[in-house]
Design an enzyme around this catalytic site. Structure first.
Site: not given
Length: 300
Positions: A148, A151
């Site tokens: 995450e 990202h």
């Protein structure tokens, strides 16, 4: 929510948005006698396409918190498992050289999920479900967090927002061009007939645009896996994906949620199951087995 219900609401929203925008465009061109209408359409549809996407991006953290019920952890008051989670996110953010530490939150859901969102690298959020914290080991959780944070580091929220804006604009322009062509060959060439054709075509082209957007999203997922392995470790990333794969085989689809791309629809996309190949066109994530195999090939 089933796939068909998701698609119904997606199409309904598009109908409402395009109908409103098109009526406004029709009113402006008629009321002000604007000539050379293609120049007007290009400007107007670009504003709609990119404007809506960037407004959604700006509100992404706020919307995610409200929609998912995310409770942001105060690092000064956190303890135990929550403090460990904050420290893990901060450690990954340091590895990724983010300019600011992301907000860290938890939302109540039994399904093991996580997502990242936010308008920029300086203003981001990483949130995990309660189910994820309870079902994964520390190493597996670290792999999820690294994915995450990757990202955010890769600027995926802005990248996907730009793509969404471009696709929105191209869909509107293509639908208008084809609607004009069809209407020009009809005996009753009413502006309202052309308008109705335009709405129908926009819905059809929006579905094709969603397929294209999902394709780019799957490409970004592979990159986030690769960079996540660099921020954490290859074994941790592979272990996290294998843990999700095990959960998928024994219960509801376990998949890291689409990292918020500045689009609230990102929370509603059809989640992927590696066993359901028919869903891949509308999937924001590649099958888990493909992601695992790619990492194993890259680092073997």
């Amino acid at each position: 929510m089933s796939f068909f219900r998701r698609m119904f609401f997606f199409l309904l929203i598009n109908i409402l948005v395009v109908t409103t925008a098109s009526i406004l465009a029709l009113f402006i061109t008629t009321a002000f006698g604007i000539k050379g209408e293609w120049g007007f359409y290009i400007v107007f549809y670009s504003i709609i396409g990119f404007g809506g996407a960037f407004i959604s991006l700006a509100l992404s953290r706020y919307l995610a918190k409200k929609m998912m019920g995310v409770r942001v952890i105060d690092p000064q008051k956190a303890s135990g498992q929550e403090l460990d989670l904050v420290n893990m996110v901060y450690q990954m953010a340091t590895q990724a050289r983010l300019p600011n530490k992301p907000e860290v939150g938890i939302y109540e859901s039994p399904q093991p999920n996580a997502f990242a969102t936010g308008p920029s690298k300086k203003k981001s959020l990483v949130a995990v479900s309660r189910g994820l914290l309870q079902s994964m080991s520390k190493d597996e959780l670290e792999g999820v967090i690294a994915h995450e944070v990757a990202h955010i580091s890769n600027g995926d929220m802005v990248t996907m927002t730009l793509l969404q804006g471009m696709i929105n604009t191209m869909v509107l322009l293509a639908a208008r061009a084809v609607a004009k062509l069809i209407a020009s060959r009809m005996r009753d060439r009413s502006i309202w007939v052309e308008h109705l054709i335009f709405i129908g075509l926009q819905i059809a082209f929006s579905i094709l645009g969603s397929i294209a957007l999902c394709y780019f999203s799957r490409k970004r997922e592979y990159r986030a896996d690769k960079d996540g392995a660099r921020f954490s470790s290859v074994p941790n990333m592979i272990s996290a994906l294998k843990a999700l794969q095990r959960m998928t085989s024994v219960g509801p689809t376990a998949q890291m949620a689409f990292a918020g791309r500045g689009n609230t629809e990102s929370y509603n996309y059809l989640q992927i199951s590696g066993k359901d190949k028919r869903a891949n066109w509308f999937s924001t994530h590649p099958p888990l087995e493909n992601r695992i195999a790619r990492l194993e090939r890259l680092y073997s």
